[in-house]
Design an enzyme around this catalytic site. Structure first.
Site, PDB file in Angstrom:
ATOM      1  N   GLN A  88      -1.984   0.244   0.468  1.00  0.00           N
ATOM      2  CA  GLN A  88      -0.815   0.812   1.131  1.00  0.00           C
ATOM      3  C   GLN A  88       0.208   1.283   0.105  1.00  0.00           C
ATOM      4  OE1 GLN A  88      -0.661  -3.071   3.461  1.00  0.00           O
ATOM      5  NE2 GLN A  88       0.259  -1.688   4.945  1.00  0.00           N
ATOM      6  N   ASN A  89      -0.016   0.944  -1.148  1.00  0.00           N
ATOM      7  CA  ASN A  89       0.943   1.261  -2.195  1.00  0.00           C
ATOM      8  C   ASN A  89       0.777   2.697  -2.673  1.00  0.00           C
ATOM      9  OD1 ASN A  89       1.695  -1.424  -2.011  1.00  0.00           O
ATOM     10  ND2 ASN A  89       0.392  -2.051  -3.730  1.00  0.00           N
ATOM     11  N   HIS A 106      -1.476   5.718   2.001  1.00  0.00           N
ATOM     12  CA  HIS A 106      -0.110   6.185   2.255  1.00  0.00           C
ATOM     13  C   HIS A 106       0.358   7.214   1.236  1.00  0.00           C
ATOM     14  CE1 HIS A 106       0.779   2.303   4.725  1.00  0.00           C
ATOM     15  NE2 HIS A 106       0.164   3.222   5.431  1.00  0.00           N
ATOM     16  N   CYS A 136      -0.353  28.628  -3.918  1.00  0.00           N
ATOM     17  CA  CYS A 136       0.139  29.704  -3.048  1.00  0.00           C
ATOM     18  C   CYS A 136       1.540  30.193  -3.402  1.00  0.00           C
ATOM     19  CB  CYS A 136       0.107  29.261  -1.578  1.00  0.00           C
ATOM     20  SG  CYS A 136       1.386  28.054  -1.135  1.00  0.00           S
ATOM     21  N   GLU A 200       2.934 -15.945   1.100  1.00  0.00           N
ATOM     22  CA  GLU A 200       3.145 -16.842   2.240  1.00  0.00           C
ATOM     23  C   GLU A 200       2.343 -16.324   3.424  1.00  0.00           C
ATOM     24  OE1 GLU A 200       7.343 -16.652   2.653  1.00  0.00           O
ATOM     25  OE2 GLU A 200       7.328 -14.661   3.569  1.00  0.00           O
TER      26      GLU A 200
END
Length: 229
Positions: A88-89, A106, A136, A200
């Site tokens: 996700q980093n 991501h 472009c 945790e």
């Protein structure tokens, strides 16, 4: 031959000095995500968004991979099987540690995206609104980041890997951001052994058979050593 999918979140890079998002000192306590992490925010104030990601890129370039990143690269190199990191980093620390098989669902701080033709190229250290697309010539490039409201990258390939894996490990992720948050449960439904390596307990704890809690730089190398015998 083992098939392992590893989902990593902000917690694996925290010890490298890169900020997490959802703790009391996280990035979202300092910025309005609607202004810096949505297409609408970019449309309203592209300079603010560009400056935000320039700062994050500078922070990333000043960081180094930690023991957890290196342990996962060692696992990929040494395991008789397939190891896929789905992160996700948006930092590049997995790549710099030596991991080859990485999907950045991501997006990537080190990549620029043309909003006109979807061409991607390596981002300069400092992006400017006047930067033009090399393909472009469009002058409004943007960071190659998946913002809220946009679809994460490579979801089909991720789904196929999760369906086929024998071990699914979630490292340093809160389990609160979908679709990534649902991957562990999907792997468990398909018969994978699910592992949580986190500071945790998180939302992923309930579907994990194995749980190890502590700093990523400690629990990840220990887990890798167990797998490699």
């Amino acid at each position: 031959m083992s098939r392992i999918v590893i989902l990593t979140g902000a917690g694996i890079s925290a010890e490298s000095g890169l900020g997490t998002f959802r703790d009391k000192d996280g990035l979202w306590t300092k910025y309005d995500l609607n202004e810096v992490a949505t297409p609408e925010g970019f449309a309203r104030n592209p300079q603010l968004v560009t400056d935000f990601y320039n700062a994050r890129r500078a922070n990333c370039l000043g960081a180094e991979p930690n023991a957890a990143h290196y342990a996962l690269a060692r696992l990929e190199a040494a395991l008789p099987g397939e190891v896929l990191i789905v992160t996700q980093n948006v930092d590049d620390l997995h790549h710099r540690a030596g991991s080859k098989n990485v999907i950045q669902m991501h997006g990537a701080l080190m990549s620029a995206l043309c909003s006109a033709c979807d061409h991607r190229w390596p981002a300069p250290a400092v992006m400017h609104l006047t930067d033009t697309c090399p393909a472009c010539g469009h002058p409004r490039t943007r960071p190659d980041i998946v913002w809220f409201g946009e679809i994460p990258y490579h979801m089909e390939a991720i789904a196929e890997a999760v369906e086929a894996c024998e071990i699914f490990a979630a490292i340093g992720t809160s389990g609160q951001v979908y679709p990534a948050a649902g991957l562990a449960a999907e792997a468990r439904r398909n018969g994978a052994d699910c592992v949580e390596l986190n500071l945790e307990p998180s939302e992923i704890s309930r579907v994990s058979q194995t749980r190890r809690y502590g700093p990523a730089s400690e629990v990840v190398p220990d887990w890798v050593a167990t797998l490699l015998g």
